[in-house]
Design a protein around this motif. Structure first.
Motif, PDB file in Angstrom:
ATOM      1  N   ASP A 165       0.811  -1.218   0.000  1.00 57.08           N
ATOM      2  CA  ASP A 165       0.000   0.000   0.000  1.00 57.08           C
ATOM      3  C   ASP A 165       0.844   1.267   0.000  1.00 57.08           C
ATOM      4  OD1 ASP A 165       1.020  -0.224   2.554  1.00 57.08           O
ATOM      5  OD2 ASP A 165      -0.886   0.191   3.557  1.00 57.08           O
ATOM      6  N   ALA A 205      -0.429   4.577  -1.523  1.00 54.74           N
ATOM      7  CA  ALA A 205      -1.592   5.211  -0.904  1.00 54.74           C
ATOM      8  C   ALA A 205      -1.252   5.932   0.401  1.00 54.74           C
ATOM      9  CB  ALA A 205      -2.680   4.175  -0.659  1.00 54.74           C
ATOM     10  N   ALA A 257      -3.210   0.082  -4.627  1.00 56.13           N
ATOM     11  CA  ALA A 257      -2.773   1.370  -4.082  1.00 56.13           C
ATOM     12  C   ALA A 257      -2.512   2.374  -5.201  1.00 56.13           C
ATOM     13  CB  ALA A 257      -1.529   1.185  -3.227  1.00 56.13           C
ATOM     14  N   GLU A 276      -5.693   4.031  -5.884  1.00 53.02           N
ATOM     15  CA  GLU A 276      -5.998   5.033  -4.866  1.00 53.02           C
ATOM     16  C   GLU A 276      -5.222   6.323  -5.115  1.00 53.02           C
ATOM     17  OE1 GLU A 276      -6.196   3.830  -0.716  1.00 53.02           O
ATOM     18  OE2 GLU A 276      -6.048   1.727  -1.336  1.00 53.02           O
ATOM     19  N   ALA A 293      -6.653  10.066  -5.936  1.00 50.30           N
ATOM     20  CA  ALA A 293      -6.364  11.145  -4.986  1.00 50.30           C
ATOM     21  C   ALA A 293      -5.665  12.336  -5.636  1.00 50.30           C
ATOM     22  CB  ALA A 293      -5.491  10.608  -3.851  1.00 50.30           C
ATOM     23  N   GLN A 322      -9.628   4.798 -13.629  1.00 51.07           N
ATOM     24  CA  GLN A 322      -9.318   6.203 -13.360  1.00 51.07           C
ATOM     25  C   GLN A 322      -9.032   6.928 -14.671  1.00 51.07           C
ATOM     26  OE1 GLN A 322      -9.811   7.216 -10.260  1.00 51.07           O
ATOM     27  NE2 GLN A 322     -10.200   5.057  -9.754  1.00 51.07           N
TER      28      GLN A 322
END
Length: 283
Positions: free
Chosen positions: A121, A124, A153, A156, A160, A196
């Motif tokens: 991860d 992230a 991750a 993510e 973000a 995404q």
């Protein structure tokens, strides 16, 4: 009507003293100097016009500085994806060093060797997300060289930091040698990233995820077709991953195998996507 340029979105140059080349005996065939003369010979043989030179795991900004000088002297190199340490406490200083380089216009992206970090991860983490937001003020893209377990991750991070384009190197390194089992595991991991809108991917490094000695285009085809379904050609780009590819295939064979799996030389995959995503400008 002009013929579109063919762009290799992912290759390296290096010298034999790069430490990682000595880390495994199987790297012995590529543990030598690879320079501009070698690059040009391969580009000519394969019919490739321009390239993006990617950091080669030296692990220090000095490599990027050298590559920017090289790009300014070699017409075929249209852009450089340089090195950055996402945990660098002096990240702003490093980015300023690059920005002040006389050939800074060639810096089209950055990359960290995330695949070498133990945490699944890692991408992230709040401090890494903050680093991405800072990087987005300096370059348009960030290349992701990650393991399959790090792909969730990556999704993510892309969500973000929508202002940064994330480019997945080597399709996220699916285990092609495992066949259908490798395809299922990779699909599950990469699909959230592909959703995404700022996520892109390179059809690169695939031959070295297959059986080095016995691979065929048929081994690659399910993964290439899945990538087309997930990303579409306007978010995919060809990359040779030369000289690493020489562990399993010549530069020309890599390009030809990809064209075979695609059913031809798709204009987006073989140039248009790279030119747009990396903002390569007038070529």
């Amino acid at each position: 009507m002009t013929t579109p340029l063919v762009i290799d979105a992912h290759h390296h140059v290096w010298t034999a003293d790069y430490p990682w080349l000595a880390s495994k005996p199987e790297f012995a065939p590529i543990r030598r100097d690879y320079g501009v003369a070698d690059l040009r010979a391969n580009l000519k043989a394969a019919g490739v016009d321009r390239t993006v030179l990617v950091e080669a795991a030296w692990g220090h900004p000095s490599e990027t500085v050298e590559f920017l000088h090289l790009a300014g002297a070699v017409d075929e190199i249209a852009g450089v994806v340089g090195f950055v340490d996402l945990l660098d406490p002096n990240l702003a200083h490093t980015l300023a060093r690059y920005a002040n380089h006389p050939r800074a216009r060639y810096l089209v992206g950055l990359r960290d060797q995330v695949q070498a970090r133990g945490e699944a991860d890692f991408l992230a983490r709040p401090d890494v997300i903050a680093a991405f937001k800072l990087i987005a003020t300096a370059v348009p893209t960030f290349d992701l060289v990650v393991r399959p377990d790090q792909l969730p991750a990556a999704a993510e991070a892309a969500a973000a930091v929508p202002e940064l384009r994330f480019v997945l190197d080597h399709l996220g390194k699916p285990e092609i040698r495992l066949g259908s089992a490798g395809l299922r595991a990779w699909w599950d991991a990469v699909a959230p990233f592909a959703k995404q809108p700022n996520a892109f991917a390179k059809l690169s490094g695939l031959v070295t995820e297959a059986d080095w000695k016995q691979w065929t285009p048929n081994d690659l085809r399910p993964f290439v077709q899945a990538a087309l379904e997930l990303f579409g050609p306007d978010r995919l780009m060809f990359g040779s991953d030369w000289p690493v590819c020489e562990l399993a295939a010549t530069y020309t064979r890599v390009k030809d195998a990809l064209a075979e799996t695609l059913g031809g030389g798709d204009r987006d995959v073989f140039g248009g996507t790279a030119a747009r995503v990396y903002q390569l400008g007038e070529l």
